[in-house]
Scaffold this active site. Structure first.
Site, PDB file in Angstrom:
ATOM      1  N   ARG A  36     -16.417   3.774  -1.844  1.00  0.00           N
ATOM      2  CA  ARG A  36     -16.801   4.960  -1.446  1.00  0.00           C
ATOM      3  C   ARG A  36     -17.922   5.286  -2.240  1.00  0.00           C
ATOM      4  O   ARG A  36     -18.984   6.051  -1.720  1.00  0.00           O
ATOM      5  CB  ARG A  36     -15.738   6.206  -1.351  1.00  0.00           C
ATOM      6  CG  ARG A  36     -15.063   5.655  -0.051  1.00  0.00           C
ATOM      7  CD  ARG A  36     -13.964   7.122   0.336  1.00  0.00           C
ATOM      8  NE  ARG A  36     -13.229   6.529   1.679  1.00  0.00           N
ATOM      9  CZ  ARG A  36     -11.708   6.993   1.570  1.00  0.00           C
ATOM     10  NH1 ARG A  36     -11.250   7.401   0.961  1.00  0.00           N
ATOM     11  NH2 ARG A  36     -11.426   6.854   2.918  1.00  0.00           N
ATOM     12  N   LYS A 199       2.605   3.572  14.933  1.00  0.00           N
ATOM     13  CA  LYS A 199       3.247   4.280  16.197  1.00  0.00           C
ATOM     14  C   LYS A 199       1.890   4.427  17.358  1.00  0.00           C
ATOM     15  O   LYS A 199       0.956   4.596  17.263  1.00  0.00           O
ATOM     16  CB  LYS A 199       3.506   5.584  15.624  1.00  0.00           C
ATOM     17  CG  LYS A 199       4.606   5.711  14.741  1.00  0.00           C
ATOM     18  CD  LYS A 199       4.700   7.380  14.516  1.00  0.00           C
ATOM     19  CE  LYS A 199       5.563   7.698  13.366  1.00  0.00           C
ATOM     20  NZ  LYS A 199       5.464   8.992  12.969  1.00  0.00           N
ATOM     21  N   GLY A 352      -9.202   3.108   7.624  1.00  0.00           N
ATOM     22  CA  GLY A 352      -7.754   3.174   7.376  1.00  0.00           C
ATOM     23  C   GLY A 352      -7.159   1.842   6.959  1.00  0.00           C
ATOM     24  O   GLY A 352      -7.835   1.254   6.156  1.00  0.00           O
ATOM     25  N   GLY A 375      -9.577   8.549  10.551  1.00  0.00           N
ATOM     26  CA  GLY A 375      -9.218   9.845  11.436  1.00  0.00           C
ATOM     27  C   GLY A 375     -10.513  10.047  12.323  1.00  0.00           C
ATOM     28  O   GLY A 375     -10.433  10.253  13.648  1.00  0.00           O
TER      29      GLY A 375
END
Ligand code: AMP
Length: 397
Positions: A36, A199, A352, A375
Site C-alpha cells: 500500500r 458467505k 481483499g 469493500g
C-alpha cells in the site's frame, strides 16, 4: 459525471493534502507488507516534482479513543523517509498546535505525515470542525485512498467538501475507477466473474449486479455450498446459510433468465474438521458423507473452471474458492490463480482475500489490476457511487 483529476490540478508551490491508505500490516514492530505504501509512491512523487509541500493523511487499523501505540503511523513515516529521496517528517498528533507549526515550517518538496487520523473519533463521525482543521493545513486536496472511499469519514468526505473546488482524484483512485468502468460499462467479451469467499450474504448485491453484465459466473468457496443446497445436493456439515436458500434459488433463476452461464463446483475436497491438520478427502458432489465439510473445489471442477477462463477476454475475481489459508485446502485457489496468471484475458482482482491469495502465490505481477480496496471494490461493482468519489465530481465541492 466528470471527475476532478490530479493531473489537471495546479500543484506548483502549493501545500497539498493527500489522503492515502497506509493501513499496512505490522508484525513484531515491522511493516510486513509495504504494497500500500509503494502503491502511493507515483502520486507522492508526482506531487513533489511540482515543488509542492505534501501533507499526508492516513488511517492505520482500528484504534479506540485510547490511541493505542500499535496504530501509530510513525513507523510508516520512517519507512517512507527511507523509500523516497525527499525529507519526510512526522507529526505526533493529527491536528494539534505542533502539527500546525510543522505544516507551517514545511519547505517545498518536503513531506509531513500526520498521525493516524482515526486516533480522532471525529474522523468516523465525518465531523466538519475536525475536517476544517485539516483543511487549514493545505490549499489542494487529493484522494488516493480508494480502500476507504466507500466510507463517509471526515478526511474522505467532509474535508474535500471544504476545499472550494480544489479536491481531486489521485492516480491510484483514478485507475480503480477506470477499471470499474471497463467492467461495468464496457466489458470485453466473453466476460467471466469468479466469486468466492465464505458467505453469500456478503455478496448478494455484487452477484445481482454482475449478473446483468457477465457472460459467465463461477461460484466457489463456502458460498457455493448454499447454492449447491438450493440445487438439492447434500453437503454434509459444510458451511452454509440456511436462511439464504431461497435467495440462492432466485439468483440461479436470475442467471438463467439473463442467459448467464452459472458454474458451481461438481467435485470437492472435504475434511471432517475445519482445521489445517485435517486429512483432505475427495468426493463427487452426489457422494458427500454427512460428517464431512467442503473446504475446496476438486480437480475436475478446476479443469472446468479453467476452460471457461481460457475462453474469456475479461475476468474479475473476488473471493477464494477454498480455505486457501490451509495448505491442504489451498489447491483450488492456487490453481485458479495460476490460470489467471497465464491467461491472455484482462484480469482484475477485486481486493481483499483474493488479492492476498494472488500475492501469497507470487502472481501479483501477472495481473492487469489488483484493486486496493475490498469493500470499496464490491460497492463499485454493485453500481454504487462511493461517497469519497462523489465529492470529487466537478461542481460537487
Ligand atoms: P470472504 O471474506 O467472504 O471473501 O471469505 C474469505 C474466506 O472464505 C477465507 O478466509 C476462506 O478461508 C473462506 N472459505 C473459502 N472457502 C470456504 C469453505 N468451503 N468453507 C469455509 N470457509 C471457506
Amino acid at each position: 459525471m466528470e471527475m476532478n483529476l490530479m493531473r489537471d490540478a495546479d500543484l506548483e508551490n502549493r501545500s497539498v493534502l493527500l489522503r492515502v491508505d497506509f493501513n499496512v500490516p505490522i508484525n513484531g514492530g515491522k511493516i510486513s507488507d509495504d504494497t500500500r505504501i509503494r502503491a502511493a509512491i507515483p502520486t507522492i512523487n508526482y506531487i513533489l516534482e511540482r515543488n509542492a509541500r505534501l501533507i499526508i493523511i492516513s488511517h492505520l487499523g482500528r484504534p479506540t479513543s485510547e490511541r493505542e501505540a500499535e496504530f501509530s503511523l510513525k513507523i510508516v513515516a520512517e519507512y517512507l523517509n527511507d523509500l523516497i529521496e525527499n525529507k519526510v517528517l512526522f507529526a505526533a498528533d493529527t491536528v494539534d498546535e505542533e502539527a500546525k507549526s510543522l505544516v507551517e515550517g514545511l519547505g517545498n518538496g518536503e513531506v509531513l505525515v500526520l498521525e493516524n487520523v482515526r486516533y480522532n473519533q471525529e474522523e468516523k463521525a465525518n465531523d466538519e470542525e475536525f475536517a476544517n482543521k485539516l483543511a487549514s493545513f493545505g490549499s489542494v486536496y487529493i484522494n488516493d485512498a480508494f480502500g476507504v472511499s466507500h466510507r463517509a469519514h471526515a478526511s474522505v468526505v467532509a474535508l474535500p467538501k471544504l476545499m472550494e473546488g480544489k479536491a481531486y482524484a489521485g492516480m491510484l483512485l483514478e485507475k480503480e475507477l477506470v477499471y470499474a468502468n471497463k467492467i461495468l460499462a464496457n466489458p470485453a467479451r466473453p466476460f467471466t466473474a469468479i466469486i468466492g469467499g465464505s458467505k453469500v450474504s456478503d455478496k448478494i448485491g455484487v452477484i445481482k449486479s454482475l449478473l446483468s453484465v457477465v457472460d459467465n459466473l463461477i461460484i466457489g468457496g463456502g458460498m457455493a455450498n448454499t447454492f449447491l443446497l438450493a440445487k438439492g445436493y447434500e453437503i454434509g456439515k459444510s458451511l452454509h446459510e440456511a436462511e439464504k436458500l431461497d435467495l440462492a434459488g432466485e439468483l440461479i433463476k436470475l442467471a438463467k433468465d439473463k442467459g448467464v452461464n452459472l458454474y458451481l463446483p461438481y467435485d470437492v475436497v472435504t475434511a471432517k474438521e475445519f482445521s489445517a491438520n485435517s486429512e483432505p478427502h475427495y468426493f463427487e458432489l452426489a457422494e458427500i458423507p454427512d460428517d464431512e465439510m467442503i473446504l475446496d473445489i476438486g480437480p475436475k471442477t478446476c479443469e472446468e473452471f479453467a476452460d471457461v477462463l481460457n475462453n474469456s477476454r475479461l475476468i474479475v475475481w473476488n473471493g477464494p474458492v477454498g480455505v486457501f489459508e490451509m495448505e491442504a485446502f489451498s489447491v483450488g485457489t492456487r490453481t485458479i490463480a495460476a490460470y489467471l496468471a497465464a491467461s491472455n484475458a484482462e484480469v482484475v482482482i477485486g481486493g481483499g482475500d483474493s488479492a492476498a491469495a494472488i500475492t501469497q502465490f507470487g502472481y501479483a505481477d501477472d495481473m492487469d489490476h489488483i484493486s486496493t480496496g475490498g469493500g470499496a471494490f464490491l460497492e463499485l461493482m454493485e453500481g454504487k457511487t462511493l461517497p469519497g468519489v462523489a465529492v470529487l465530481h466537478k461542481g460537487e465541492n
